[in-house]
Enzyme design. Structure first.
Site, PDB file in Angstrom:
ATOM      1  N   TRP A 268      53.619  28.914  -1.585  1.00 20.79           N
ATOM      2  CA  TRP A 268      52.760  27.746  -1.333  1.00 20.79           C
ATOM      3  C   TRP A 268      52.311  27.708   0.123  1.00 20.79           C
ATOM      4  CZ3 TRP A 268      50.349  25.414  -5.045  1.00 20.79           C
ATOM      5  CH2 TRP A 268      50.923  25.355  -6.330  1.00 20.79           C
ATOM      6  N   ILE A 269      51.951  28.873   0.645  1.00 19.36           N
ATOM      7  CA  ILE A 269      51.524  28.970   2.034  1.00 19.36           C
ATOM      8  C   ILE A 269      50.006  28.829   2.105  1.00 19.36           C
ATOM      9  CG2 ILE A 269      51.640  30.300   4.151  1.00 19.36           C
ATOM     10  CD1 ILE A 269      54.370  29.407   2.872  1.00 19.36           C
TER      11      ILE A 269
ATOM     12  N   GLY B  33      34.450   4.584 -17.147  1.00 22.15           N
ATOM     13  CA  GLY B  33      34.333   5.911 -17.744  1.00 22.15           C
ATOM     14  C   GLY B  33      33.723   6.934 -16.810  1.00 22.15           C
TER      15      GLY B  33
ATOM     16  N   GLU C 169      54.527  19.117   2.493  1.00 26.32           N
ATOM     17  CA  GLU C 169      55.184  18.850   3.781  1.00 26.32           C
ATOM     18  C   GLU C 169      56.495  18.080   3.587  1.00 26.32           C
ATOM     19  OE1 GLU C 169      54.059  20.203   7.640  1.00 26.32           O
ATOM     20  OE2 GLU C 169      53.045  20.252   5.731  1.00 26.32           O
TER      21      GLU C 169
END
Length: 397
Positions: free
Chosen positions: A154-155, A350, A373
């Site tokens: 997740w870098i 909607g 984070e």
């Protein structure tokens, strides 16, 4: 609350104009194709956004943390991904300017200021999540080098970064575990070898498919015997990385809170505009109590989130510890952004579920700040520990 300088006010106004004139009219093209926004990034380089936290002596803009928060909010108001493009970069900038050796500062900061060299931080691991002390990535000393093995995931901006601020273990026997951690500055090839060849043993995965936060990639980084010189350790002395990165995360959490402010502000603006234009039963829908109450609550929560974030930024500017305040700001602002984005969808009815309206995108982008984070569950742990540790009779929260 501290006052921004006139130059800082002008910088934030410049970002606001950039967002309104350049980003908003064109953002859907990049969003829908999940394309890296190279054109926007090049403009951001020229405008100095990558040098916000670089000292003036190294060619940076050198704004206060409060101004940095304001710039981040404006970028995220246009497209949260653009704020993400300077997120990890700015944290590593802060770490180098605060803890780096004079050689590291001279080597990296001038190029980071212009955006020629972009950076990101690498903390999270595939099996560790928010438990950083359980990380398995390590570096061992071999003569004049450190040899790195492990993986980070997740870098953000992984493929486009020429410098990785890697938190890893340099003493795997240390107890507690954080006492044996270091931040190592790993130079990589960046996108298409922009900054030279990738080091042997370094690999960037294809980008991870995401719900939102389009355009800017998140990848897994693999280190298999990657060699870096001993001088690559931030500050020149190993085993200081935990303290360095915890300080950097105060900046990171203020930045994430500011991203949340941007998404929340964009959602509020869209809801207010639509509530004035849309009419039912012969009057604008904001005059119906159910919609008016939503808007009142949205605006109130946004103001509270902004004040919390500014308070954390002011403390950091004053040289004070801000882990509690940054954690509170990140927690409240991210939860607020999620709620405000959902309420904006409700105001639109909607149409809020349609990609013809931007509130659909805001609703997809908002969750990132809740889990990024350090998840909000972790933030609550940090906040609770700090409240217990501080003198609650003397401090008011």
């Amino acid at each position: 609350m501290s006052q921004l300088s006139s130059d800082e006010e002008e910088m934030i106004a410049l970002v606001r104009d950039f967002v309104d004139e350049r980003v908003k009219p064109d953002v859907r093209r990049f969003e829908e194709s999940d394309t890296y926004p190279e054109a926007f990034i090049e403009e951001m380089k020229k405008l100095g956004f990558f040098g916000l936290l670089v000292p003036a002596e190294y060619g940076g803009v050198d704004v206060s943390m409060a101004a940095f928060s304001g710039v981040t909010e404006e970028l995220a108001r246009g497209w949260m991904s653009l704020a993400g493009a300077i997120g990890g970069h700015s944290v590593i900038t802060y770490l180098i300017r605060t803890f780096g050796t004079s050689e590291q500062q001279a080597k990296y900061l001038p190029r980071m200021a212009t955006g020629e060299l972009r950076a990101t931080m690498a903390l999270t691991e595939p099996s560790g999540g928010s438990d950083l002390q359980a990380m398995s990535t390590y570096a061992t000393r071999d003569g004049d080098d450190w040899v790195i093995n492990g993986a980070k995931t997740w870098i953000s901006n992984a493929a486009h970064s020429g410098l990785i601020g890697l938190l890893c273990k340099t003493d795997r026997d240390a107890r507690p575990a954080h006492a044996g951690m270091s931040v190592i500055l790993v130079e990589t090839g960046g996108w298409d070898g922009e900054h030279g060849a990738d080091p042997a043993g370094y690999e960037v995965s294809p980008k991870i498919p995401k719900l939102g936060y389009k355009g800017v990639e998140a990848c897994t980084l693999s280190f298999d015997g990657v060699r870096v010189p001993a001088a690559a350790v931030l500050g020149g002395e190993p085993h200081k990385g935990w303290g360095h990165m915890m300080r950097g995360l105060e900046v990171g959490r203020i930045q994430v809170a500011s991203r949340a402010l941007g998404v929340g502000q964009a959602s509020l603006e869209a809801a207010v505009a639509y509530a004035q234009q849309r009419e039912t039963f012969g009057k604008p829908i904001w005059k119906h109590q159910s919609v008016g109450n939503l808007i009142a609550d949205m605006a109130t929560k946004m103001r509270a989130a902004r004040l919390l974030t500014r308070d954390a930024a002011d403390r950091l500017d004053a040289g004070k510890r801000a882990d509690l305040e940054a954690g509170m700001a990140k927690l409240f602002a991210s939860e607020t952004a999620m709620q405000v984005a959902l309420d904006a969808v409700r105001v639109h009815g909607g149409y809020g579920y349609s990609r013809e309206y931007d509130v659909e995108r805001y609703f997809r982008d908002a969750p990132l700040m809740i889990v990024g984070e350090g998840t909000n569950e972790i933030q609550r742990n940090v906040i609770a520990a700090q409240v217990i540790a501080r003198d609650v009779k003397r401090e008011r929260y």
